[in-house]
Write a protein that holds these residues in place. Structure first.
Motif, PDB file in Angstrom:
ATOM      1  N   ALA A 170       0.814  -1.209   0.000  1.00 48.66           N
ATOM      2  CA  ALA A 170       0.000   0.000   0.000  1.00 48.66           C
ATOM      3  C   ALA A 170       0.851   1.265   0.000  1.00 48.66           C
ATOM      4  CB  ALA A 170      -0.933  -0.001   1.213  1.00 48.66           C
ATOM      5  N   PHE A 171       2.056   1.189   0.590  1.00 48.54           N
ATOM      6  CA  PHE A 171       2.871   2.382   0.751  1.00 48.54           C
ATOM      7  C   PHE A 171       4.140   2.401  -0.094  1.00 48.54           C
ATOM      8  CE2 PHE A 171       0.552   2.096   4.841  1.00 48.54           C
ATOM      9  CZ  PHE A 171      -0.124   3.299   4.769  1.00 48.54           C
ATOM     10  N   ALA A 172       4.749   1.245  -0.322  1.00 46.61           N
ATOM     11  CA  ALA A 172       6.032   1.201  -1.020  1.00 46.61           C
ATOM     12  C   ALA A 172       6.029   1.920  -2.367  1.00 46.61           C
ATOM     13  CB  ALA A 172       6.491  -0.247  -1.178  1.00 46.61           C
ATOM     14  N   PRO A 173       4.962   1.771  -3.194  1.00 45.98           N
ATOM     15  CA  PRO A 173       4.984   2.452  -4.498  1.00 45.98           C
ATOM     16  C   PRO A 173       4.974   3.977  -4.400  1.00 45.98           C
ATOM     17  CG  PRO A 173       3.350   0.685  -4.463  1.00 45.98           C
ATOM     18  CD  PRO A 173       3.771   0.905  -3.051  1.00 45.98           C
ATOM     19  N   HIS A 174       4.700   4.520  -3.211  1.00 43.01           N
ATOM     20  CA  HIS A 174       4.596   5.972  -3.055  1.00 43.01           C
ATOM     21  C   HIS A 174       5.821   6.592  -2.392  1.00 43.01           C
ATOM     22  CE1 HIS A 174       0.380   5.949  -4.304  1.00 43.01           C
ATOM     23  NE2 HIS A 174       0.232   4.871  -3.558  1.00 43.01           N
ATOM     24  N   VAL A 175       6.838   5.791  -2.107  1.00 43.38           N
ATOM     25  CA  VAL A 175       8.035   6.294  -1.441  1.00 43.38           C
ATOM     26  C   VAL A 175       9.101   6.637  -2.478  1.00 43.38           C
ATOM     27  CG1 VAL A 175       9.887   5.793   0.202  1.00 43.38           C
ATOM     28  CG2 VAL A 175       7.563   4.951   0.628  1.00 43.38           C
ATOM     29  N   GLU A 176       9.587   7.862  -2.431  1.00 41.08           N
ATOM     30  CA  GLU A 176      10.724   8.258  -3.260  1.00 41.08           C
ATOM     31  C   GLU A 176      11.985   7.844  -2.508  1.00 41.08           C
ATOM     32  OE1 GLU A 176      13.100   8.645  -5.526  1.00 41.08           O
ATOM     33  OE2 GLU A 176      11.397   9.621  -6.534  1.00 41.08           O
ATOM     34  N   THR A 177      12.549   6.712  -2.860  1.00 40.91           N
ATOM     35  CA  THR A 177      13.619   6.107  -2.061  1.00 40.91           C
ATOM     36  C   THR A 177      14.943   6.853  -2.158  1.00 40.91           C
ATOM     37  OG1 THR A 177      14.087   4.593  -3.900  1.00 40.91           O
ATOM     38  CG2 THR A 177      12.597   3.810  -2.169  1.00 40.91           C
ATOM     39  N   ARG A 178      15.078   7.781  -3.100  1.00 42.69           N
ATOM     40  CA  ARG A 178      16.341   8.524  -3.231  1.00 42.69           C
ATOM     41  C   ARG A 178      16.444   9.661  -2.222  1.00 42.69           C
ATOM     42  NH1 ARG A 178      15.832  10.183  -9.382  1.00 42.69           N
ATOM     43  NH2 ARG A 178      13.760  10.649  -8.528  1.00 42.69           N
ATOM     44  N   THR A 179      15.347   9.980  -1.542  1.00 34.42           N
ATOM     45  CA  THR A 179      15.346  11.149  -0.665  1.00 34.42           C
ATOM     46  C   THR A 179      14.815  10.806   0.726  1.00 34.42           C
ATOM     47  OG1 THR A 179      13.198  11.767  -1.611  1.00 34.42           O
ATOM     48  CG2 THR A 179      15.162  12.846  -2.513  1.00 34.42           C
ATOM     49  N   VAL A 180      15.237   9.682   1.271  1.00 31.50           N
ATOM     50  CA  VAL A 180      14.830   9.299   2.629  1.00 31.50           C
ATOM     51  C   VAL A 180      15.680  10.071   3.643  1.00 31.50           C
ATOM     52  CG1 VAL A 180      14.616   7.399   4.278  1.00 31.50           C
ATOM     53  CG2 VAL A 180      14.137   7.012   1.844  1.00 31.50           C
TER      54      VAL A 180
END
Length: 371
Positions: A179-189
């Motif tokens: 539900a959440f993973a597709p909405h995370v911009e992983t380059r800017t954590v």
């Protein structure tokens, strides 16, 4: 949060401001001040329009280093409306409106992982989480066993390594959640912590602590400081501090930036590990003369900004450590006094906690959106 100091702190009103690290150009200070005003105005306008209410949900995090699962919460831009709840609302603190279980808005969002202070919890900083969502971020918070509300032990609060591992496990869980993973911009954590949480995110950045230096601090100038007295009351043996307190964390390559607000233990952080930090770090203090000794990062305290090459430094005043907590209800201070609890609703004269929050949020957002 750190426990209160053993003796009353001087409380002098300081004009409200954000003061950047002296080595930074003055134009950055002007920009931050402008952002503070914009953040406050934008937040009020959006809330009145009903469009600023974030989505909110919870995760159960499996963590190999813990005997039981961790509780975590997620704040995010809402794509649908569900029922509106008040998160973190209680007899003392004003809760934060959120749409519980709402669908996530379309798109990908930079993620901020939040670590609470000693005795705090994942929902206690709802004002911060909601403010970050209003600025386009997603927020992941976690309860740290042994140092969370209803489960806060001086001995277990020292285990910074376990707290840092909680954040990594929560990030793993979020990135595995469909539900959440597709909405995370992983380059800017980014990782953000307050008080003990600030120490936790610095550990996550790879910073270690000298047991000898901290022991000397608590035996000398910090003998009456809030952190040392808190641990002493819990029977902590300063001559045998655990490895989970002193060992530097293993930097997580997924985390690009760090924010440490009022972090503890900074006098004992080792220069060797500080110089190895390669990611940008924002350090923040609250207050001027009323600032806590245990968390003072200025040259009069630990001088941490000068010792951490990748650091920027901001100050929000007037205020003090507890000003970072949620806005209190009118009866909050009386409830705390009746229960003989920490005076977390009592700010220095001249402090407007909501305005301080707007300034804090503006500085954090400006830092997170750099580069």
């Amino acid at each position: 949060m750190m426990p209160p100091p053993a003796t009353p702190l001087p409380r002098t009103a300081v004009p409200a401001a954000i003061r950047s690290r002296l080595a930074r150009p003055l134009r950055r200070l002007a920009a931050l001040l402008l952002l503070a005003g914009l953040a406050a105005g934008t937040a009020h306008a959006q809330e009145s329009a009903g469009s600023a209410v974030p989505g909110y949900d919870r995760l159960t995090v499996q963590a190999a280093h813990r005997p039981a699962p961790l509780a975590a919460s997620v704040w995010y831009p809402a794509g649908t409306r569900t029922y509106r709840g008040l998160i973190g609302d209680n007899a003392v603190f004003t809760g934060t409106p959120a749409l519980v279980g709402a669908g996530v808005a379309a798109g990908r969002f930079p993620l901020v992982i939040v670590s609470h202070g000693s005795g705090g919890n994942m929902d206690g900083l709802g004002w911060l989480a909601a403010g970050l969502v209003q600025n386009g971020f997603m927020v992941l918070a976690v309860n740290h066993p042994g140092s969370t509300s209803g489960d806060s032990s001086p001995r277990r609060s020292l285990l910074l390594g376990a707290r840092a591992a909680d954040l990594k496990a929560a990030l793993d869980a979020l990135l595995a959640d469909p539900a959440f993973a597709p909405h995370v911009e992983t380059r800017t954590v980014a990782a953000l912590g307050f008080s003990l949480g600030g120490s936790t995110v610095l550990n996550l950045a790879g910073v270690g602590i000298s047991a000898e230096r901290y022991r000397a601090y608590c035996a000398g100038p910090g003998r009456e400081a809030g952190d040392c007295t808190f641990f002493a009351r819990g029977g902590v043996d300063f001559a045998a501090l655990p490895a989970g307190f002193t060992a530097p964390g293993t930097a997580d390559a997924r985390i690009a930036r760090f924010v440490a607000v009022e972090p503890g233990f900074s006098r004992a952080m080792t220069d060797e590990t500080l110089t190895r930090v390669t990611k940008p770090v924002l350090l923040m203090n609250l207050g001027g003369a009323e600032r806590w000794q245990a968390t003072d990062l200025s040259p009069a305290g630990s001088n941490l900004p000068a010792r951490l090459p990748q650091a920027s430094y901001a100050v929000v005043a007037p205020g003090h450590h507890f000003t970072f907590l949620a806005v209190c209800k009118p009866e909050g201070a009386a409830v705390l006094a009746q229960e003989q609890d920490d005076p977390v609703c009592t700010d220095p004269p001249g402090t407007d906690r909501a305005k301080a929050h707007a300034a804090i949020l503006a500085a954090i957002v400006a830092f997170l959106k750099q580069g």
